[in-house]
Design a protein around this motif. Structure first.
Motif, PDB file in Angstrom:
ATOM      1  N   PRO A 179      -2.234 -31.889   5.812  1.00  0.00           N
ATOM      2  CA  PRO A 179      -3.469 -31.790   5.021  1.00  0.00           C
ATOM      3  C   PRO A 179      -3.643 -32.858   3.939  1.00  0.00           C
ATOM      4  N   SER A 207      -0.406 -28.201  -0.468  1.00  0.00           N
ATOM      5  CA  SER A 207      -1.587 -27.531   0.068  1.00  0.00           C
ATOM      6  C   SER A 207      -1.544 -26.028  -0.173  1.00  0.00           C
ATOM      7  N   LEU A 209      -2.882 -22.597   1.736  1.00  0.00           N
ATOM      8  CA  LEU A 209      -3.228 -22.240   3.099  1.00  0.00           C
ATOM      9  C   LEU A 209      -3.654 -20.782   3.192  1.00  0.00           C
ATOM     10  N   THR A 219      -6.299 -24.665   6.231  1.00  0.00           N
ATOM     11  CA  THR A 219      -6.116 -25.259   4.904  1.00  0.00           C
ATOM     12  C   THR A 219      -7.259 -24.839   3.992  1.00  0.00           C
ATOM     13  N   VAL A 222      -6.270 -28.764  -1.030  1.00  0.00           N
ATOM     14  CA  VAL A 222      -5.221 -29.783  -1.101  1.00  0.00           C
ATOM     15  C   VAL A 222      -5.168 -30.293  -2.532  1.00  0.00           C
TER      16      VAL A 222
END
Length: 364
Positions: A179, A207, A209, A219, A222
């Motif tokens: 990501p 990241s 998630l 995702t 980020v």
């Protein structure tokens, strides 16, 4: 850097310089500063959660094992074993029982700074609990590990009867999608469980998630690198909790060289929109809300991981935004934080083999 087990070139979540390792292996008493020890003798204890029956469940990262061993990014070797565990603590009679054992653990030969079970959480209305097992490396490293290492590291797992099964391959998501588009590195370090989906922080992948009930990983957000004092510093998110407003609050460790005062707490909406909620922290290892809706931030090293000082800190963020240090003395490289009503529970000495303990903070 002295020898320590780390989570790869980007993450370095539990790098411990030689002087700090020596200090935490003989930690200061946790009775100081209004603490009560409710469990001791734990191996690298990290995240913890309150079960429906009021007991505490603690992720023990273990103490490594006999191998296989491989070079640690910080020098020396890191050795694999199956000493990771999930432990149930009764805070009233101060007993601790390992309810799930044989989990992966990668640690320095002395058992310190292990990578293994990293967090545990209970899903509302669901049986059993979920937990993350860290990796701290390129997911491809798993192929060199014994079966349980290949099958359990870098994943979100669940258990209710002394055995476990996989919900989602977090490291596999990092390998497939990367990501943050950086070096491929995964270290699932924190989980927040909703009734349906689960929210996982990948410290290696920088990241946040979302894991659906059927195990699909997507995702949510980020956290990019920043330039601080001329150096590129990674975010290294370590922890996630849902706030009273329904947003997710993510604490970051920051990567090497772990600049003091540069760690932040991000507020992430369920849509994925992210903004900085609070800043000025150092090396955040966990975050939690108390029963008055105030965010608390746990620092693994108040003066920074490269300072040689193992003292951690618990900091409360008031509704006004002002920050107040709740606890400092007696916190030694803490590893996790949770609340039960007005009681705060912290895993202390979170990088210590057999020297870790769970403490309760009084008069919070």
């Amino acid at each position: 850097m002295g020898r320590g087990v780390v989570t790869g070139p980007r993450t370095r979540i539990l790098v411990v310089v030689g002087a700090v390792v020596a200090a935490v292996l003989t930690p200061a008493t946790a009775h100081a500063g209004g603490w009560t020890v409710v469990a001791e003798g734990l191996d690298n204890p990290r995240g913890l959660d309150v079960a429906p029956d009021g007991s505490l469940y603690v992720a023990e990262a273990g103490r490594g094992g006999a191998g296989p061993c491989f070079p640690s990014p910080e020098g020396g070797n890191a050795c694999f074993g199956t000493s990771g565990a999930i432990t149930r603590v009764n805070p009233h009679d101060k007993t601790a029982v390992r309810v799930l054992t044989g989990l992966p653990s990668i640690a320095a030969p002395d058992g310190s700074s292990a990578i293994g079970p990293s967090d545990v959480a209970f899903r509302p209305g669901k049986r059993g609990y979920v937990f993350t097992v860290g990796l701290g490396a390129d997911p491809a490293l798993r192929e060199s590990l014994p079966d349980v290492g290949r099958d359990a590291t870098g994943r979100l797992l669940t258990s209710h009867d002394g055995s476990w099964k996989t919900i989602a391959d977090i490291a596999g998501h990092e390998a497939a999608t990367n990501p943050d588009q950086g070096h491929v590195d995964s270290n699932p370090n924190s989980v927040y469980a909703l009734k349906g989906s689960m929210i996982v922080v990948d410290a290696g992948g920088n990241s946040l998630l979302r894991v659906s009930p059927n195990g699909h990983v997507s995702t949510l957000a980020v956290f990019p690198s920043r330039t601080i004092n001329g150096a590129e510093v990674q975010s290294v998110p370590t922890s996630v909790v849902r706030g009273p407003d329904g947003a997710y609050y993510v604490g970051e460790l920051t990567g090497f060289p772990f600049p003091q005062g540069q760690a932040r707490v991000h507020r992430v909406l369920p849509s994925g929109h992210s903004e900085v909620f609070a800043e000025g922290f150092t090396n955040i290892i966990d975050v939690a809300f108390d029963n008055k809706g105030r965010l608390h931030v746990l620092e693994i090293a108040h003066n920074g991981l490269t300072s040689g000082n193992p003292t951690g800190a618990l900091i409360r963020v008031e509704h006004t935004g002002l920050q107040h240090i709740v606890a400092l003395d007696g916190l030694t490289m803490p590893g996790g934080l949770t609340f039960d009503g007005n009681k705060a529970y912290i895993t202390n000495c979170g990088v210590c083999p057999s020297g870790g303990h769970v403490v309760q903070l009084h008069h919070h």
